[in-house]
Write a protein that holds these residues in place. Structure first.
Motif, PDB file in Angstrom:
ATOM      1  N   THR A  21       0.837  -1.207   0.000  1.00  0.00           N
ATOM      2  CA  THR A  21       0.000   0.000   0.000  1.00  0.00           C
ATOM      3  C   THR A  21       0.867   1.250   0.000  1.00  0.00           C
ATOM      4  O   THR A  21       0.576   2.226  -0.707  1.00  0.00           O
TER       5      THR A  21
ATOM      6  N   HIS B  13       1.093   4.120  -2.974  1.00  0.00           N
ATOM      7  CA  HIS B  13       0.949   5.544  -2.682  1.00  0.00           C
ATOM      8  C   HIS B  13       2.131   6.328  -3.256  1.00  0.00           C
ATOM      9  O   HIS B  13       1.954   7.402  -3.854  1.00  0.00           O
TER      10      HIS B  13
ATOM     11  N   ASP C 267       1.743   6.451  -7.039  1.00  0.00           N
ATOM     12  CA  ASP C 267       0.630   7.318  -7.435  1.00  0.00           C
ATOM     13  C   ASP C 267       0.991   8.796  -7.312  1.00  0.00           C
ATOM     14  O   ASP C 267       0.367   9.655  -7.942  1.00  0.00           O
ATOM     15  N   ASN C 268       1.977   9.084  -6.462  1.00  0.00           N
ATOM     16  CA  ASN C 268       2.366  10.476  -6.225  1.00  0.00           C
ATOM     17  C   ASN C 268       3.810  10.739  -6.650  1.00  0.00           C
ATOM     18  O   ASN C 268       4.512  11.555  -6.046  1.00  0.00           O
TER      19      ASN C 268
ATOM     20  N   ARG D 146      -0.172   6.878   3.758  1.00  0.00           N
ATOM     21  CA  ARG D 146      -0.337   8.177   3.092  1.00  0.00           C
ATOM     22  C   ARG D 146       0.570   9.215   3.737  1.00  0.00           C
ATOM     23  O   ARG D 146       0.265   9.763   4.797  1.00  0.00           O
TER      24      ARG D 146
END
Length: 357
Positions: free
Chosen positions: A22, A26, A29-30, A221
């Motif tokens: 996960t 993250h 994705d960023n 996150r």
């Protein structure tokens, strides 16, 4: 002509189910335009983590995305740093002009220190540096005193190692993951009380040098600037980091049989389309009955145009429809079950019976 600086590498370690994949998703994705290659090291013939990470293609074509993910199939980096790992790194070094960063996700049973030491090898050291070792901590599990979601299975694997003679091998493996860390993430911080989180922070801090940062996160996150660009140069000082398993990996030690990771089985099962509710109930019952540690995979649900992604740690399951089925793609259900002394035929028969397929 561009001068090639050393390629930074981030190593993400932590127990099974702590949230490493996960966190990597993250980060991808960023990525903010960074060109990132990923090495995934996990149990499972199907390379489920690799497929999950390939979805984070950041605007790339499918061909470009698949070129960014390298999978080591046997699930234990600490035992293969001189085998599969080296050719993968050599290929990435050859392409380092096209890359900005490398992420490595270790399996939940790997020891990070020998992997960091592999970056001392001349061919890798001249081209790469370990930007940071990030250890992901399952905060609710540590608060409960178990360190992992299914501590009995992990502890049993540790006890089968003929070179371990410790009273608490699971705690010592947890300590070793922290001993190599340059950054510690207390993940799933939203799932426990502030008081329990404070106790977890204190317990973790006892295993760390004062300079190592400890930060809290939910589902990994965190701003990317917190996670990369740390410039730790971990390979320069890893030898001074004490771990409980240092004697296993002495210089010139080629005996890769010290760790008996075969205590864990990885079973691959392929099924036809399955009703979502029936499948989740059947998997939950299977986990309870057979002590299954992890469930990963994809399901084809009748009359649904999208594929159902399933990830489970113990009886905790996450699921969502991740993408459309391809026009020429066979709609099938593929699962990887990880546990101890698993009987593939028996598990498949029980699933088929529950699903009536």
């Amino acid at each position: 002509m561009k001068t090639l600086a050393k390629l930074p590498v981030t190593i993400v370690t932590g127990f099974l189910g702590s949230g490493k994949t996960t966190l990597l998703r993250h980060m991808l994705d960023n990525a903010q335009g960074r060109r990132i290659a990923v090495i995934v090291n996990e149990f499972g013939e199907l390379g489920i983590d690799g497929e999950i990470l390939k979805q984070c293609s950041i605007g790339c074509t499918e061909e470009e995305a698949s070129g960014r993910v390298y999978e080591l199939a046997n699930g234990c980096l600490c035992c293969t740093v001189q085998e599969e790992f080296f050719p993968v790194m050599r290929e990435l070094v050859a392409r380092r002009g096209d890359l900005d960063h490398i992420l490595i996700e270790t399996s939940g049973l790997a020891l990070p220190k020998p992997l960091v030491q592999a970056f001392q090898w001349p061919e890798i050291r001249s081209a790469c540096t370990v930007d940071a070792v990030i250890t992901v901590v399952d905060s609710p599990a540590v608060a409960a005193g178990t360190f992992a979601a299914f501590p009995d299975q992990v502890d049993a694997m540790r006890k089968l190692d003929p070179n371990l003679d410790h009273e608490s091998p699971l705690h010592e493996l947890f300590a070793d993951q922290l001993a190599s860390a340059d950054l510690v993430i207390l993940n799933k911080a939203d799932l426990i009380s502030p008081e329990d989180l404070a106790r977890v922070r204190l317990e973790v801090a006892e295993e760390l040098p004062p300079a190592v940062k400890v930060i809290e996160a939910s589902s990994g996150r965190l701003p990317l600037d917190v996670l990369i660009g740390l410039g730790a140069g971990s390979e320069e000082h890893i030898d001074s980091r004490h771990s409980h398993h240092d004697h296993h990996h002495g210089e010139g030690d080629d005996d890769h049989d010290d760790h008996d990771h075969d205590a864990f089985d990885s079973i691959s099962i392929e099924l036809p389309q399955a009703d979502e509710s029936l499948l989740m109930d059947a998997l939950t019952q299977l986990v309870v009955k057979h002590g299954i540690l992890r469930v990963k995979g994809f399901a084809a649900v009748p009359n649904k145009p999208m594929r159902l992604l399933i990830q489970g740690v113990g009886t905790r399951f996450d699921k969502h429809f991740d993408r459309q089925w391809g026009a020429d793609e066979v709609r099938t259900t593929r699962l990887v079950l990880i546990g101890q002394e698993l009987d593939a035929a028996q598990l498949e028969a029980q699933l088929r019976a529950a699903l009536s397929v």
